[in-house]
Design a protein around this motif. Sequence first.
Motif, short mmCIF file in Angstrom:
data_model
loop_
_atom_site.label_atom_id
_atom_site.label_comp_id
_atom_site.label_asym_id
_atom_site.label_seq_id
_atom_site.Cartn_x
_atom_site.Cartn_y
_atom_site.Cartn_z
N LEU A 1 -9.17 0.29 -7.02
CA LEU A 1 -8.62 0.21 -5.67
C LEU A 1 -8.97 -1.12 -5.02
N THR A 2 -7.93 -1.91 -4.71
CA THR A 2 -8.12 -3.17 -4.00
C THR A 2 -7.42 -3.16 -2.64
N LEU A 3 -6.67 -2.10 -2.34
CA LEU A 3 -5.95 -2.00 -1.07
C LEU A 3 -6.95 -1.77 0.06
N PRO A 4 -6.69 -2.28 1.25
CA PRO A 4 -7.65 -2.13 2.35
C PRO A 4 -7.81 -0.68 2.79
N CYS A 5 -9.04 -0.31 3.08
CA CYS A 5 -9.34 1.09 3.40
C CYS A 5 -9.01 1.48 4.83
N TYR A 6 -8.34 0.61 5.58
CA TYR A 6 -7.80 1.04 6.87
C TYR A 6 -6.35 1.52 6.71
N HIS A 7 -5.86 1.52 5.47
CA HIS A 7 -4.49 1.96 5.16
C HIS A 7 -4.50 3.36 4.58
N TYR B 1 -1.32 0.28 -5.78
CA TYR B 1 -0.58 -0.97 -5.61
C TYR B 1 0.31 -0.95 -4.38
N ILE B 2 0.70 -2.14 -3.97
CA ILE B 2 1.89 -2.37 -3.15
C ILE B 2 2.73 -3.38 -3.92
N GLY B 3 4.00 -3.48 -3.58
CA GLY B 3 4.90 -4.31 -4.35
C GLY B 3 4.46 -5.75 -4.47
N GLU B 4 3.91 -6.30 -3.38
CA GLU B 4 3.49 -7.70 -3.39
C GLU B 4 2.39 -7.93 -4.41
N LEU B 5 1.47 -6.99 -4.51
CA LEU B 5 0.38 -7.09 -5.48
C LEU B 5 0.92 -7.20 -6.90
#
Length: 608
Positions: free
Chosen positions: A257-263, A306-310
């Motif tokens: 997990l690299t996505l921010p944890c406020y999401h 993921y998100i698409g940009e990643l």
Amino acid sequence: MSDVDLITTARFLRRLPSMAIRAPRALRGLYYTGIRNREKNLSLAWALERAARLNPERPALLQDQRRLSYAAFNAWANRLARALQAEGVRHGSVVAVMLENRLEIFAVLAALAKLGAVAALINTTQRGQVLTHSLNLVKPSHFVVGEELHEVFESVRASVHHADRHLYWLADRDTLVDPGEAPAGWANLARLAEGQAEGNLPSSAQVRMKDACFLIYTSGTTGLPKASIMSHGKWIKAYGGFGHSGLGLTSADVLYLTLPCYHNNAVTVCWGAALAGSAAIALRRKFSASAFWADVARYRATCFGYIGELCRYLLNQPECPEEIDNSLTCMIGNGLRPSIWNEFKERFGIERVVEFYASSEGNIGFTNVFNFDNTVGFSPAPYAIVRYDLENDRPVRGKKGFMEKVAKGEPGLLISEITDKWPFDGYTDPEKSEAVIFRDVFRKGDAWFNTGDLMRDIGFKHAQFVDRLGDTFRWKGENVSTTEVENVLATFPGIEDAVVYGVEIPGTNGRCGMAALRLRAGTELDREALAAHLDRELPAYAIPLFLRLLAQVETTGTFKYKKADLKKAAYDPQQVTDPLFVRLPGEAGYRVLDAELYQRIQRGDYRF
């Protein structure tokens, strides 16, 4: 849309055998997504305690050299919960949480969930008036702030209501080993938790599905951030839909997990998916394309969020040894574009792409349970895709006043019915909640949530994302409110009018910001000072990359900016005679954009 994206009966039937082995988990997921009784005692706290009971010694959280088992993590959350309880945090208390991606944020969120308290997840990139607004909006009674964001909080503290008490600090280190020393006026939460009892709290079993779990900030389409309510019921639906029916991870899996944890993508989708199977989360502070595959190898990760940009960033990286025969088998997220979907799967050997669609405030979610390509997946919720008049910005209603559904494959507005089984928790502001509800849609008295998104039906309750309505555009995986950016620009000396809109850069996902500005007569634009002002007041993803100086701003009869022509011309010097400027990656200010530089941008010479 390609015809191959349509899901025919034959294509659907061919997928059923591969689903057989996952059928028990999928059915369990359907059970959780289908619970009607919102008084039921099910919550994030219950899910954590269940995982700790079933797999106490399996890893729950990993980061660098830190390793925590489910038993140890649950005990830590219990100690923190008792410490916060002693400080007056109760069921329904709103606690502002400002921490970057480190294990402490999961422990704090778990502790609050066990008390039935509500975590207001502050976007760690917010600054200035936007941060002040976000904090004051939800009226927190307590504040938990990490050392890494202490200065940011102190910069707005004087403008934050009731920020003179109940301030809790967490050192930017492994606080289980070294709690550090809190600054004057702050309580050290790690020290307060030392010596507290480690058993589960009685309050955990009392948290109901209807209770609020998180407040997630969303820009929506206009204005400053809104706080949407993520109830434990919606979290449990994600736990079932994404965790059991979608991914089906087990205690042998590791989700990177690299996505921010406020999401919500991180704390609801990914965390829920991990807890559903007692899988581990391997956490990284911030996404790094160059370090991605080394991390995957180090943690032996089998899945990632993921998100698409990643995904685009990873494809743009040169091939590295660690990506060959890597351990990843699946991924979960949203925004993977059809143009790179198959290339990404093939290059990195990904077997399953669990693309999903959901929103923090909405009552509907889609999950790619059956592993079709180029779709947000399947939804068990009652929804419709209706005709939409883009020119007049409203759904089409027939002679009897009801909306009309589009045909299969035709784009339209996605709406979802609000029922007892699929409730709408909405925003903290009731007026904003009512503004996104359509009434009398197909019959008198019905109510439907307006997602604000264009979708197309591709068959068997599967949908394909088309675009977003309104002025909000998406950049770097974030929704950017044009009104918010316009308001910040308007506070800069010399700017009379500011019109913000999204424009595309070849080879990137979404749209970046562009601002058309009208200056006060006799004023020259200080481009470096403007860039510094925007850096102070806006998160990086919301800062316009292009500027256009206008002699006059055109408005409609109701004084709304006319953006269509501005969007069409974008930043092309051949279509724009006004002065144009661009902020290139890594530069502190805006430089003149001429035809030569424009061509270099179009060729992809710069990585935005």
